[in-house]
Motif scaffolding. Structure first.
Motif, PDB file in Angstrom:
ATOM      1  N   SER A 154       0.812  -1.216   0.000  1.00  0.00           N
ATOM      2  CA  SER A 154       0.000   0.000   0.000  1.00  0.00           C
ATOM      3  C   SER A 154       0.843   1.262   0.000  1.00  0.00           C
ATOM      4  O   SER A 154       1.969   1.279   0.498  1.00  0.00           O
ATOM      5  CB  SER A 154      -0.922   0.024   1.229  1.00  0.00           C
ATOM      6  OG  SER A 154      -1.754  -1.120   1.275  1.00  0.00           O
ATOM      7  N   GLU A 163      -7.919   4.328   4.383  1.00  0.00           N
ATOM      8  CA  GLU A 163      -8.374   3.219   3.539  1.00  0.00           C
ATOM      9  C   GLU A 163      -8.048   3.568   2.090  1.00  0.00           C
ATOM     10  O   GLU A 163      -8.913   3.805   1.252  1.00  0.00           O
ATOM     11  CB  GLU A 163      -9.871   2.980   3.736  1.00  0.00           C
ATOM     12  CG  GLU A 163     -10.212   2.516   5.149  1.00  0.00           C
ATOM     13  CD  GLU A 163     -11.679   2.176   5.305  1.00  0.00           C
ATOM     14  OE1 GLU A 163     -12.393   2.141   4.281  1.00  0.00           O
ATOM     15  OE2 GLU A 163     -12.111   1.960   6.455  1.00  0.00           O
ATOM     16  N   PHE A 231      -7.215  -1.485  11.774  1.00  0.00           N
ATOM     17  CA  PHE A 231      -6.855  -2.412  10.708  1.00  0.00           C
ATOM     18  C   PHE A 231      -6.548  -3.805  11.255  1.00  0.00           C
ATOM     19  O   PHE A 231      -6.985  -4.814  10.722  1.00  0.00           O
ATOM     20  CB  PHE A 231      -5.649  -1.862   9.946  1.00  0.00           C
ATOM     21  CG  PHE A 231      -5.325  -2.594   8.670  1.00  0.00           C
ATOM     22  CD1 PHE A 231      -6.310  -2.903   7.750  1.00  0.00           C
ATOM     23  CD2 PHE A 231      -4.025  -2.966   8.392  1.00  0.00           C
ATOM     24  CE1 PHE A 231      -6.009  -3.568   6.574  1.00  0.00           C
ATOM     25  CE2 PHE A 231      -3.700  -3.619   7.207  1.00  0.00           C
ATOM     26  CZ  PHE A 231      -4.702  -3.929   6.304  1.00  0.00           C
TER      27      PHE A 231
END
Length: 255
Positions: A154, A163, A231
């Motif tokens: 990510s 997100e 998370f």
């Protein structure tokens, strides 16, 4: 892996060249000896309060340097529960090892269990001036125990963070078994991810501006094992403790 000795005077990283490769080794730590190399690393401790309680993600662990050790040529970050509190470890190279572009490789063994969130990642060295997500964030490897056989690659930018849409989930059935090598190739124009030599994701921004590609300045490393949080949790299986996250080595090269 050949052992190299980078020279790091007063936070400035000198380039060391490998005799066996055209690539320049600009940082390498094989975690030899019996303690963490403090020329490279610093500890982060506490629960993030008062400025960033729960480390910004409602995480439940308190970071403590006693949860970080070197054992048999490995960095070991251990998460434990003592009473009603969770403790774990986190280290970074801020102001010590900072670099711009390169191929980052790390060989590691994941801890498993619902509620664990191990990660190897990077933040922009300008974070004190511009904050997060203005600094940018490069997540080399993230894993959450509630999603077995899955790793995340990510990027966080001002245009997409939290997100983030700049993320790839990769299913690897045996990722919890033994050691695996994660590689990130960071350039001026894109960031590519590999696991055990297999390409899993390439990030190319919508635009080359600070909002979409805040990755054209130096970054530093962070390695940690979080517990719970937005998370990693929120539920935590208390039967999994103690849990250990192993890092065999980490290296950065530049052609």
């Amino acid at each position: 892996m050949k052992k190299l000795q980078p020279i790091v005077p007063l936070g400035l990283l000198l380039i060391v060249t490998s005799c066996s490769s055209q690539a320049q080794v600009i940082f390498e730590d094989n975690f030899e000896g019996d303690q963490l190399n403090m020329e490279f690393w610093s500890y982060e401790e506490g629960d993030g309060c008062p400025n960033l309680c729960g480390w910004g993600n409602n995480e439940r662990q308190i970071y403590n340097r006693d949860c970080v050790s070197i054992e048999d040529g490995k960095l070991v970050i251990e998460a434990v529960k003592t009473g009603d509190k969770y403790f774990s470890g986190k280290i970074n190279t801020k102001d010590k090892i900072e670099f711009q572009y390169g191929t980052i490789e790390v060989r590691l063994k994941l801890p498993t269990g619902h509620g664990l969130w191990p990660a190897v990642w990077m933040l922009g060295a300008n974070i004190d001036e511009v904050g997060w997500p203005g600094s940018g964030e490069i997540d080399i490897m993230e894993y959450v125990g509630r999603e077995p056989h899955t790793v995340y690659s990510s990027l966080h930018t001002p245009a997409s963070h939290g997100e983030t849409e700049n993320s790839k989930k990769t299913i690897i059935e045996d990722i919890e078994e033994g050691y695996h090598t994660f590689k990130t190739v960071w350039t001026e124009d894109d960031i590519q991810y590999f696991v055990d030599g297999d390409h899993v994701y390439t990030f190319i921004p919508k635009a080359y501006d600070d909002a979409n590609y805040p990755f054209r300045h130096p970054f530093y490393f962070l390695i940690n094992l979080a517990v719970g949080g937005n998370f990693g949790g929120p539920e935590v299986d208390d039967t999994i403790f103690p849990a250990k996250f192993y890092i065999d080595w980490i290296k950065v090269t530049k052609n």
